[in-house]
Each structure stands twice: as structure tokens, then as C-alpha cells.
Motif scaffolding. Sequence first.
Motif, PDB file in Angstrom:
ATOM      1  N   LYS A 135       0.832  -1.205   0.000  1.00 50.93           N
ATOM      2  CA  LYS A 135       0.000   0.000   0.000  1.00 50.93           C
ATOM      3  C   LYS A 135       0.865   1.254   0.000  1.00 50.93           C
ATOM      4  O   LYS A 135       0.507   2.250  -0.624  1.00 50.93           O
ATOM      5  CB  LYS A 135      -0.906  -0.024   1.237  1.00 50.93           C
ATOM      6  N   ASP A 136       1.967   1.208   0.704  1.00 49.77           N
ATOM      7  CA  ASP A 136       2.864   2.360   0.809  1.00 49.77           C
ATOM      8  C   ASP A 136       4.228   2.003   0.236  1.00 49.77           C
ATOM      9  O   ASP A 136       4.771   0.931   0.527  1.00 49.77           O
ATOM     10  CB  ASP A 136       3.016   2.781   2.273  1.00 49.77           C
ATOM     11  N   LYS A 169       0.074  16.118 -10.848  1.00 47.02           N
ATOM     12  CA  LYS A 169      -0.432  16.525  -9.541  1.00 47.02           C
ATOM     13  C   LYS A 169       0.333  17.694  -8.943  1.00 47.02           C
ATOM     14  O   LYS A 169      -0.241  18.592  -8.363  1.00 47.02           O
ATOM     15  CB  LYS A 169      -0.387  15.335  -8.568  1.00 47.02           C
ATOM     16  N   ASP A 192       1.293   6.967  -0.333  1.00 47.41           N
ATOM     17  CA  ASP A 192       0.125   6.105  -0.116  1.00 47.41           C
ATOM     18  C   ASP A 192      -0.528   5.831  -1.466  1.00 47.41           C
ATOM     19  O   ASP A 192      -1.181   6.697  -2.039  1.00 47.41           O
ATOM     20  CB  ASP A 192      -0.847   6.796   0.846  1.00 47.41           C
ATOM     21  N   SER A 212      -3.014   4.050  -2.128  1.00 49.00           N
ATOM     22  CA  SER A 212      -4.460   3.846  -2.096  1.00 49.00           C
ATOM     23  C   SER A 212      -5.229   5.129  -2.365  1.00 49.00           C
ATOM     24  O   SER A 212      -6.430   5.103  -2.616  1.00 49.00           O
ATOM     25  CB  SER A 212      -4.880   3.277  -0.724  1.00 49.00           C
ATOM     26  N   GLU A 213      -4.524   6.275  -2.323  1.00 50.24           N
ATOM     27  CA  GLU A 213      -5.183   7.544  -2.599  1.00 50.24           C
ATOM     28  C   GLU A 213      -5.620   7.608  -4.060  1.00 50.24           C
ATOM     29  O   GLU A 213      -4.896   7.160  -4.955  1.00 50.24           O
ATOM     30  CB  GLU A 213      -4.229   8.708  -2.303  1.00 50.24           C
ATOM     31  N   VAL A 258      -3.304   8.373  -7.393  1.00 46.41           N
ATOM     32  CA  VAL A 258      -1.877   8.126  -7.137  1.00 46.41           C
ATOM     33  C   VAL A 258      -1.496   6.817  -7.815  1.00 46.41           C
ATOM     34  O   VAL A 258      -1.529   5.751  -7.206  1.00 46.41           O
ATOM     35  CB  VAL A 258      -1.581   8.075  -5.616  1.00 46.41           C
TER      36      VAL A 258
END
Length: 201
Positions: A6-7, A31, A43, A45-46, A49
Motif C-alpha cells: 500500500k505504501d 499533480k 500512499d 491507495s489515494e 496516485v
Amino acid sequence: HTTDQKDLTGRQILELAGKSPDKYLLILKGKTKDTIGPDDSIDLSEPGVEVFRTIARECKEGLEELPPRREFDLPVEDTAFLDSTCLRWETIKDNNVMRVIIYDYPIPEGYNVANADIYIRLSDQYPDNELDMIYVSPALSLKGGQTINNLANDKFDGKDWHRWSRHRVKKAQTWEPALDGIQSPVVLVNDWFAVEARKCT
């Protein structure tokens, strides 16, 4: 590239792409203009991203210009004159032929270019022997299409040059080693260019 984590840090993202932080910068595409540091945690999961971009760290400060070639020495007066032009110049000796090149020399209105390189050929008897003729690159042409007489092709230092065949009339003015030097043909060159440019008027 896919990952189950995830990270990820910036370093890990670069490693997935087969790149290293010492050679590449990492940004999140679209971005922000800020770079992602090697130890920054991202992260995944954002929303949004998912697309990253790498930029090679190949920038350098200014242009690296080699020092001018000085393959033979000129009289002090010649060196002072050339320096006073604020133009880059070099002395090159090729097959025992000595040449002085002046770069980016200003060309008057009426020609195909605003600046050109010129060189003057010196004999081994200089300054006792006079300087005449001039060599120009790129080749000059008049915007009006008029012909420039007495030109010949020449190759030197990996470039094509045009030789302007112009000579002093001996009875009008003789060469005086104590007074004449590189400045003399340069003054005449300005006049030669101006004379040809007037054909356009």
C-alpha cells in the motif's frame, strides 16, 4: 509496474522502474511540480496516485566552452586588438600554415546572415609580409541575389569557407610591418563587406 504494498518510498518506486535516485528525479504526474524524495512515503491507495514520471538528472550549469586554441603567439599589438573586439578568437597552426580565426563576426545589412566566422592566413614571415584576403564561413550571399565576385571554396578546421580574393594596390599603399597588423585587414574587410552590400541599394 505492480505491487502488493500500500505504501512505497520514492526509492522503491524508482527501483521498480529499474532506476536510482542519484540519477533520476521522481514526480507524481499531473499533480504537483514537487519531486518525491527517496525516503518520502507514498500512499498508493489515494485516488489518482498511480502514474509517476522520472526525469533524468542531467542538467549542468551553463554551456561548457573549451578554452580558445592558442597554437602560436601573435605580436602583443595583435593580441590587444583582437581582445578589444570582445569576440572569441583562436590561433591555429595546421600543416605549418598559421591562421587567426575570429568567431561570430558582425556582417552588415544586405547579406544572408548577421554574423559569420572569418579567418586570416599568416605567412611564416609575418609581420614582415602583408596580410591579404579573408576567409568566411558560412558563405555570404546578397539578399538581392547580386553576384559577389572573386570568391573561391576552401576547407579548413572541418568547415567550408569562402575565400574573398582582395589585394592592396601596391602603389596606393604599401604594407608597413611597424604599423600594420591584424587590425589592417579587419578594417579592410569591413569595407569589402560594405562595398558589396551597396549593390543591394
